[in-house]
Motif scaffolding. Structure first.
Motif, short mmCIF file in Angstrom:
data_model
loop_
_atom_site.label_atom_id
_atom_site.label_comp_id
_atom_site.label_asym_id
_atom_site.label_seq_id
_atom_site.Cartn_x
_atom_site.Cartn_y
_atom_site.Cartn_z
N CYS A 81 0.87 -1.20 0.00
CA CYS A 81 0.00 0.00 0.00
C CYS A 81 0.89 1.24 0.00
O CYS A 81 1.18 1.82 1.05
CB CYS A 81 -0.91 -0.03 1.23
SG CYS A 81 -2.26 1.19 1.20
N PRO A 82 1.38 1.69 -1.15
CA PRO A 82 2.40 2.73 -1.21
C PRO A 82 1.88 4.16 -1.17
O PRO A 82 2.68 5.10 -1.15
CB PRO A 82 3.08 2.45 -2.55
CG PRO A 82 1.99 1.88 -3.41
CD PRO A 82 1.12 1.08 -2.47
N SER A 83 0.58 4.37 -1.18
CA SER A 83 0.06 5.74 -1.24
C SER A 83 0.48 6.55 -0.02
O SER A 83 0.41 6.07 1.11
CB SER A 83 -1.48 5.72 -1.32
OG SER A 83 -2.01 7.02 -1.16
N GLU A 84 0.91 7.79 -0.26
CA GLU A 84 1.27 8.70 0.83
C GLU A 84 0.04 9.30 1.50
O GLU A 84 0.14 9.91 2.56
CB GLU A 84 2.15 9.83 0.28
CG GLU A 84 3.50 9.40 -0.25
CD GLU A 84 4.45 8.99 0.88
OE1 GLU A 84 4.26 9.47 2.01
OE2 GLU A 84 5.35 8.17 0.61
N CYS A 207 -5.91 13.77 -9.65
CA CYS A 207 -6.22 13.47 -8.26
C CYS A 207 -5.77 12.05 -7.93
O CYS A 207 -5.25 11.33 -8.78
CB CYS A 207 -7.72 13.63 -8.02
SG CYS A 207 -8.75 12.54 -9.04
N GLU A 208 -5.98 11.67 -6.69
CA GLU A 208 -5.63 10.31 -6.27
C GLU A 208 -6.83 9.71 -5.55
O GLU A 208 -7.57 10.41 -4.85
CB GLU A 208 -4.42 10.30 -5.35
CG GLU A 208 -3.98 8.88 -4.98
CD GLU A 208 -2.73 8.84 -4.12
OE1 GLU A 208 -2.31 7.74 -3.75
OE2 GLU A 208 -2.20 9.92 -3.82
N SER A 209 -7.01 8.40 -5.72
CA SER A 209 -8.14 7.71 -5.12
C SER A 209 -7.68 6.35 -4.62
O SER A 209 -6.72 5.77 -5.13
CB SER A 209 -9.26 7.53 -6.16
OG SER A 209 -10.24 6.63 -5.70
N GLY A 269 -11.62 -6.46 -0.92
CA GLY A 269 -12.58 -5.54 -1.52
C GLY A 269 -11.90 -4.66 -2.54
O GLY A 269 -10.69 -4.76 -2.78
N GLY A 270 -12.69 -3.77 -3.13
CA GLY A 270 -12.22 -2.99 -4.27
C GLY A 270 -11.51 -1.70 -3.94
O GLY A 270 -11.77 -0.67 -4.57
N ARG A 271 -10.62 -1.73 -2.93
CA ARG A 271 -9.81 -0.57 -2.56
C ARG A 271 -8.36 -1.00 -2.40
O ARG A 271 -8.08 -2.14 -2.03
CB ARG A 271 -10.31 0.05 -1.25
CG ARG A 271 -11.73 0.60 -1.30
CD ARG A 271 -11.78 2.01 -1.84
NE ARG A 271 -13.15 2.46 -2.06
CZ ARG A 271 -13.47 3.66 -2.52
NH1 ARG A 271 -12.53 4.54 -2.80
NH2 ARG A 271 -14.74 3.99 -2.71
N ILE A 272 -7.44 -0.06 -2.63
CA ILE A 272 -6.02 -0.43 -2.55
C ILE A 272 -5.61 -0.82 -1.14
O ILE A 272 -4.65 -1.57 -0.96
CB ILE A 272 -5.12 0.73 -3.05
CG1 ILE A 272 -5.29 1.98 -2.17
CG2 ILE A 272 -5.40 1.03 -4.51
CD1 ILE A 272 -4.29 3.08 -2.48
N TYR A 273 -6.35 -0.36 -0.14
CA TYR A 273 -5.97 -0.72 1.23
C TYR A 273 -6.37 -2.15 1.60
O TYR A 273 -6.13 -2.60 2.70
CB TYR A 273 -6.53 0.27 2.25
CG TYR A 273 -7.99 0.63 2.13
CD1 TYR A 273 -8.99 -0.27 2.45
CD2 TYR A 273 -8.38 1.90 1.71
CE1 TYR A 273 -10.32 0.07 2.38
CE2 TYR A 273 -9.73 2.25 1.63
CZ TYR A 273 -10.69 1.33 1.96
OH TYR A 273 -12.02 1.67 1.89
N TYR A 274 -7.00 -2.87 0.65
CA TYR A 274 -7.32 -4.28 0.87
C TYR A 274 -6.31 -5.23 0.20
O TYR A 274 -6.52 -6.45 0.19
CB TYR A 274 -8.71 -4.59 0.31
CG TYR A 274 -9.86 -3.99 1.08
CD1 TYR A 274 -9.96 -4.10 2.46
CD2 TYR A 274 -10.90 -3.34 0.40
CE1 TYR A 274 -11.03 -3.57 3.15
CE2 TYR A 274 -11.98 -2.80 1.09
CZ TYR A 274 -12.04 -2.92 2.47
OH TYR A 274 -13.10 -2.40 3.15
#
Length: 789
Positions: A81-84, A207-209, A269-274
């Motif tokens: 999960c590399p997002s800042e 943007c970022e999501s 689920g459908g999010r990068i944090y999963y």
């Protein structure tokens, strides 16, 4: 959620639609402390009733001028999960400690206004300038958009009525058929597509999501779960198939196939944090169900290699070898084991508090965190256990705790249970039953593919493919036989006549009974005591299902996830669906009727000794309206159960239990032409609103079929995809034995008229609702007549 996982784990649910017309305080529309403002409609041109996209406005509980509470050390970055912005780091931790939203998931589901560099730079500016709650709140308002804007609703033609709703023989009761029709219509509020025009571009200027964009249509569970989920999707799929929405069912499978190609597995689920965890691997069972119902084999050429890839992922990342302490044999078995050393982004504050404690005040020191002194390794292990618990679909439950009784004395504080999770050291019986079935179903799908390719072509490459598929099918059947042997050796207790998780820490069966006990039977795994036949085989099978009779006799709802009331999401009083196991009992094992109960033969006396791991006095009690509690078989009556349907002629014990469980539901709200909504006065005294005709909830209550479930990390969600699917599946398959439910009566007790010497006349009704043991409601109503002079 989980759900259900969550499922194949089949997450908890009593089959129910709870209506606002009858809803009390526990089932009233959900209210959070976050204000919401409607910002736009999703795809309004294509939807008959547009689905409003709402944006949560920060409403922190601390004063705007308050400083951010002292922070524990920021956890390390997670490679998956590399997002800042949306992953572990200073920004995410600080925003969560400001508590701008009641639900941590709200923030990480909001796309940014600017690119990542600008978003982080704006945060650093307030971080360096002195942090207050107000500064963080303003930062969120200026830098983030509405959650869910990347998705749009999809319309379903309103003239599509599935066959089971047109056939009176399938569902004879008009009320039940009308209720099922309403639930069938709920798909229109839950079908989504990725909104390509609102996606955050993968460039430095966009943007970022946190969203993982999907290429095909899908069904969301509902509420806070605004993206596609893995283990919820099995029951969603079952519902879509009986609703004859085959194209949407196929689209969901195609999305999962895309994810396997992209990530090597299907995320939670459908999010990068999963992306650090999956959920129970139900894809192959879903694929098999789809092909069997639709006969659409065109999906198999692409699906079969990807189904192989998913099994390989589980074998590589979640499979270990265990030597049986009972036979000395060694088996490959699977367990949940997410790689994680930080709070889950979607539940950041909850995990942070569990591991670090809570600052006593905004002015306390950073080391004064409720006296917790965990080492860095202990904190990392705890975060991994928490994420692994989410991978189970049972997030969370005493079933996976080192001390299942940790929160019995204080069910509002889940931290002792969460700090004592032992998920990675548990070989879960449901998970291994699901993987066994996946191997069997994949082998069967190869057989289908062989027949299809043989009929289409006799070319050499087709012959080679048939030979390869036959080889793979044989390999999967052999692996399935080995997995079945492992389940029967490690997890079946022949004395207690039940299946239990295997505990690697104690190197023994847990002895903790849960609804997971029914997974082997659902997937066709029966112990030798049953399969060898003889006069005792049926007696053993009946004892394996004895807890179902206990629940029907003692409680008002369906089967509890566990029999412990801990405050966790998947413990009592929240219910779990087990009908599929009852439906799978072979007819040769069910030839006798359900035993008659009396004072000398109670439902508890039919349960094998120590099967539940609890004494009779430790079982939860059924609350009564009198304020007292019952430990008796209060619902049993002459071969059937209260709200358990009508006994059928020649009915055997398994069919009786199935009929009883299927009938534990409630239809509330209103059904056009069949069930009128309550009057405005009655709605008022039952704490209901006239703008809703009913709800399907994420989880339901074992003690009260008219109530939603409770407990866990978030408020119970309305919607709801997997419970809709389960309800429709039961209605389509068992509608003929579903009785019209007896809705609770609302009796208005006369109350004194209060007169005031004022002018013009205004009448207002206020009331208090009480539910009686027989299901009736008594409502005390006070009427105030105001006369203006």
């Amino acid at each position: 959620m989980s759900p259900l996982p969550h499922w194949l784990i089949l997450i908890a649910a009593v089959l129910s639609i709870v209506g606002d017309a009858l809803a009390g305080p526990e089932t009233a529309p959900l209210v959070t402390r976050n204000a919401t403002v409607q910002v736009e409609y999703a795809n309004p041109a294509s939807v008959g009733t547009p689905v409003a996209v709402e944006t949560s406005i920060p409403a922190p509980i601390l004063p705007s001028s308050a400083p951010i509470p002292p922070q524990a050390q920021v956890p390390p970055k997670q490679s998956w999960c590399p997002s800042e912005v949306f992953c572990a780091g200073q920004l995410l931790q600080t925003v969560n400690l400001a508590q701008p939203f009641s639900d941590s998931k709200t923030f990480v589901d909001k796309p940014t206004v600017h690119n990542e560099v600008t978003t982080v730079s704006d945060f650093n500016a307030i971080f360096d300038g002195g942090l207050t709650v107000g500064a963080v709140t303003n930062y969120v308002n200026l830098n983030f958009q509405g959650e869910g804007l990347e998705l749009e609703a999809v319309s379903i033609p309103s003239n599509r009525t599935p066959a089971f709703l047109l056939n009176e023989a399938t569902i004879p009761s008009p009320i039940v058929r009308g209720w099922a029709s309403i639930v069938n219509g709920y798909w229109n509020t839950l079908v989504r597509e990725t909104n390509q025009s609102r996606l955050c571009p993968d460039t430095s200027s966009g943007c970022e999501s946190s969203l993982i964009p999907l290429n095909h249509t899908f069904v969301v569970p509902g509420g806070r779960f605004r993206e596609q989920y893995y283990w919820d999707s099995f029951w969603i799929m079952e519902g879509l198939l009986v609703s004859e929405l085959y194209d949407i069912a196929k689209s969901g499978l195609l999305n999962f196939m895309d994810e396997i190609e992209r990530f090597g597995f299907i995320p939670n689920g459908g999010r990068i944090y999963y992306l650090n965890r999956s959920q129970p691997p139900i894809f192959i069972k879903m694929l098999s169900r789809y092909v069997n119902v639709t006969s659409d084999t065109s999906i198999l050429p692409r699906a079969l290699p990807l189904a192989e890839a998913e099994l390989v992922w589980w074998q590589t990342n979640r499979t270990i070898s265990v030597k049986s302490p009972y036979t000395g044999k060694t088996y490959p078995v699977s367990h949940y084991a997410a790689i994680n050393t930080a709070p889950r982004p979607e539940s950041y504050l909850e995990d942070y508090r569990t591991v670090n404690g809570v600052p006593l005040s905004a002015g306390s020191s950073a080391t004064d965190l409720n006296g917790l002194t965990y080492t860095e390794r202990q904190r990392a292990d705890m975060y991994s256990e928490i994420a692994s618990g989410a991978e189970t679909g049972w997030d969370y439950t005493s079933r996976f705790a080192k001390d299942p009784f940790a929160t019995l004395t204080n069910t509002t504080n889940q931290e002792p249970l969460m700090r004592g999770l032992n998920v990675r050291a548990t070989v879960a019986v449901d998970l291994n039953s699901i993987i066994y079935d996946a191997m069997i179903q994949l082998a069967n799908l190869y057989s289908v593919s062989i027949r299809t390719t043989k009929s289409l072509s006799k070319r050499a490459e087709s012959r080679d493919k048939r030979i390869m598929h036959a080889t793979l099918a044989n390999q999967h059947r052999a692996n399935a036989a080995l997995r079945k042997a492992a389940i029967l050796d490690l997890m079946w207790d022949p004395e207690k006549m039940a299946f239990y998780d295997f505990n690697l820490t104690s190197n023994a069966r847990n002895g903790f009974f849960s609804a997971a006990h029914f997974y082997p039977m659902w997937n066709g795994i029966w112990p030798e005591e049953v399969t060898r036949g003889g006069k005792h085989a049926e007696a053993v099978a009946r004892k394996m299902f004895a807890p179902v009779g206990l629940v029907l006799s003692r409680y008002n709802g369906t089967f509890p996830a566990t029999f412990l009331k801990t405050g966790a999401q998947w413990d009592a009083p929240n219910a779990y669906i087990i009908i599929q196991a009852l439906a799978n009992v072979p007819s040769k094992l069910s030839t006798q009727p359900y035993p008659a109960l009396d004072s000398s033969k109670t439902s508890f006396s039919l349960v094998p000794a120590n099967q539940l791991g609890l004494s009779e006095s430790q079982l939860p009690l059924q609350p009564l309206v009198s304020g007292q509690n019952s430990s008796l078989d209060i619902n049993y009556n002459a071969g059937t159960w209260t709200t358990g349907g009508t006994a059928q002629s020649g009915e055997t014990w398994s069919r009786a239990l199935l009929r009883g469980m299927a009938n534990r539901y409630s239809t509330g709200g209103s059904i056009p032409g069949l069930l009128n909504q309550l009057t405005p006065q009655e709605l008022n005294v039952t704490f209901s609103t006239p703008d809703s005709t009913g709800h399907m909830y994420e989880k339901f209550n074992v003690f009260d079929i008219d109530s939603a479930g409770s407990g866990g990390e978030y408020t119970v969600q309305a919607g709801f995809g997997w419970t809709n699917g389960a309800a429709l599946w039961v209605a389509a398959n068992y509608g003929a034995i579903l009785d019209r439910p007896e809705c609770p009566a609302i009796e208005i007790a006369p109350a004194p008229v209060v007169k005031r010497s004022l002018g013009s006349k205004v009448t207002r009704f206020n009331g208090r609702r009480t539910k009686h043991h027989d299901g009736r409601y008594t409502v005390e109503r006070t009427r105030e007549v105001n006369k203006w002079r």
